[in-house]
Design an enzyme around this catalytic site. Sequence first.
Site, PDB file in Angstrom:
ATOM      1  N   ASP A 148      58.443  17.804   5.308  1.00 16.60           N
ATOM      2  CA  ASP A 148      57.620  16.833   6.026  1.00 16.60           C
ATOM      3  C   ASP A 148      56.174  17.343   6.147  1.00 16.60           C
ATOM      4  O   ASP A 148      55.637  17.881   5.184  1.00 16.60           O
ATOM      5  CB  ASP A 148      58.246  16.606   7.412  1.00 16.60           C
ATOM      6  CG  ASP A 148      57.989  15.210   7.947  1.00 16.60           C
ATOM      7  OD1 ASP A 148      56.865  14.948   8.383  1.00 16.60           O
ATOM      8  OD2 ASP A 148      58.921  14.394   7.937  1.00 16.60           O
ATOM      9  N   HIS A 180      54.148  14.509  12.696  1.00 20.16           N
ATOM     10  CA  HIS A 180      55.368  13.809  12.283  1.00 20.16           C
ATOM     11  C   HIS A 180      56.530  14.776  12.063  1.00 20.16           C
ATOM     12  O   HIS A 180      57.651  14.554  12.542  1.00 20.16           O
ATOM     13  CB  HIS A 180      55.064  13.031  10.999  1.00 20.16           C
ATOM     14  CG  HIS A 180      56.171  12.149  10.512  1.00 20.16           C
ATOM     15  ND1 HIS A 180      57.129  12.585   9.616  1.00 20.16           N
ATOM     16  CD2 HIS A 180      56.482  10.858  10.787  1.00 20.16           C
ATOM     17  CE1 HIS A 180      57.967  11.592   9.358  1.00 20.16           C
ATOM     18  NE2 HIS A 180      57.601  10.532  10.056  1.00 20.16           N
ATOM     19  N   SER A 372      62.179   7.365  10.048  1.00 19.60           N
ATOM     20  CA  SER A 372      61.810   8.785  10.059  1.00 19.60           C
ATOM     21  C   SER A 372      62.496   9.531  11.190  1.00 19.60           C
ATOM     22  O   SER A 372      62.795  10.722  11.073  1.00 19.60           O
ATOM     23  CB  SER A 372      60.294   8.942  10.212  1.00 19.60           C
ATOM     24  OG  SER A 372      59.630   8.699   9.007  1.00 19.60           O
TER      25      SER A 372
END
Length: 428
Positions: A148, A180, A372
Site C-alpha cells: 500500500d 491509507h 480498501s
Amino acid sequence: MLSYSGIQLARRMGHKLDHNMRQELVKAYYPFRSVPCFLHRTFEYMRRKTKNLPIIIEFEEECFDLGIQDVKNMKRRTLNEFQSISCCSTKLSIEKIEHLLENCNHIKKIYYDRKVTALLDTATQAVNSHQLQEIGLTGKDITIAVIDTGIHPHQDVQGRIKGFRDFIKNRTGPYDDNGHGTHCAGDAAGNGSASNGKYKGPASEANLIGVKVLDKMGAGSLSTVISGVEWCIQNQSQLGINILSLSLGSTATQPAEDDPVVKAVEKAWDNGMVVCVAAGNAGPSSQTIASPGISPKVVTVGAADDRNTIDRSDDIVADFSSRGPTVDGLMKPDLVTPGVNIISLRSPYSFLDKINPSARVDTKYFSLSGTSMATPICAGVVAQLLQKEPNLSPDQVKEQLINACEDLGQPPNVQGHGYLDASNLIGE
C-alpha cells in the site's frame, strides 16, 4: 496519421501489445494534428527518439534470461526484473520499442505500465472475529504484508512491524505520507492500545510487513505493485509472510490471464501466501471489479455497510462496492466484510490527514470507507484462521472463508458468497 511509424507499429505488432499500449502509441501522435504537414517528417523523427513510454515486457516461457539480456542491450536507464513471472519493467522510446519487437524473439507481450491507485470500531464485532479473539485467536505468529502507501509506526502496531520496503523513495524506516496504508494495517491488526481496546482489528497480535508501492497521493503503477509482490515472494521465507493484503487496483482492461499484476498475485498464491484484494469502489454498476481482483484464485473482497451496529440483520452491500461479473464473466467478489465508516489508525500529517481533518477520531484514529478497508479486515480474519490451522493452503483458506459466509439476499455478483461470519470458522 495512419502512415506514422508508431501507428503502423501498433497495427503490425498489435498481437504483442496490450490494448493500453496500442492506445498510447496512437496518442503519441495526436499533437501532429496541429503541426504543418511539411514538418511532420522532422517531428516524427524526434518523437520516435524522445517519446519514452513506461512499459512491462513479458517474455516467452523459459526465455527470461535471453529476453532480459536483449532489453539490457537497449541501454535503458532503469530496469526492474520480475523473474518469478518472467517480466521486467522499464522506459523506452518508441524507436527502441519497435527495435525490440522486431529483433527480440523472446517477447511474448508488452503492456503499458498504467497507473494504480489506493481504492475499527464495530467492524471487528460485525464480522464476529471477536469470538475468535475470545478463544485466543489473535493472529499471533502470523505475518501480514500490507502492500500500500506504507505504515506509520502507530502505538497500536508498536513492535509488530517486522519489515518495511519502500519502492517510492527507498527509505528504510516505516512511514506513511498518505495515510491509507496505515489505516489498512490497523483494519487488519491494530490492537486498540490507544483506545483502551475500542478500535481493534481482528488479528491484534499479528506481525506486519509494510510494502510501500503507492506515493503520497495514493498513486503508483503496475510495475511498482508487481515489484512489491515480487519482493514478498523473494522474502517470504525469511520474513515468514503468510498473507498479502492489497487495497489497491486499476481498471481491468484485459482478461485475467493477460494481466501482469494478476500473474504476480497468483504466483504469490501458488507460493503459499493467501492474497486478499479489494474489489474496487466503482459500484453499484456491474462489471466493475478492479484488477487484480479479477483473478479467479485470490480472495476478492467487497464492502458491506454494517450501519455502525453489531447486529448483522440490517447489513447490506455498500453502494460503492464494485460488482461482477469480471471481464472474463466470473462471479466476483468472493465475499464481503464491513467497509463503511471504519475507524482505524491515523497517520499524523499525512496527505489524507491534512485534507480531511473532520475524519479524525480522537487524536490517534481516522475514519475511512471503501473496499480498501474491507480487504484488510478479511486479511485479519485469515490470520486468525491460520493461527488456528497453520498448515492450510491458500485454496483451503478460501474454501473455509466461503463456507463461513452468510447470505445477505443480494445477487452473487453483488455479495459474492455472502457476508463473512468469522464465528463460523471456529468449528466444533
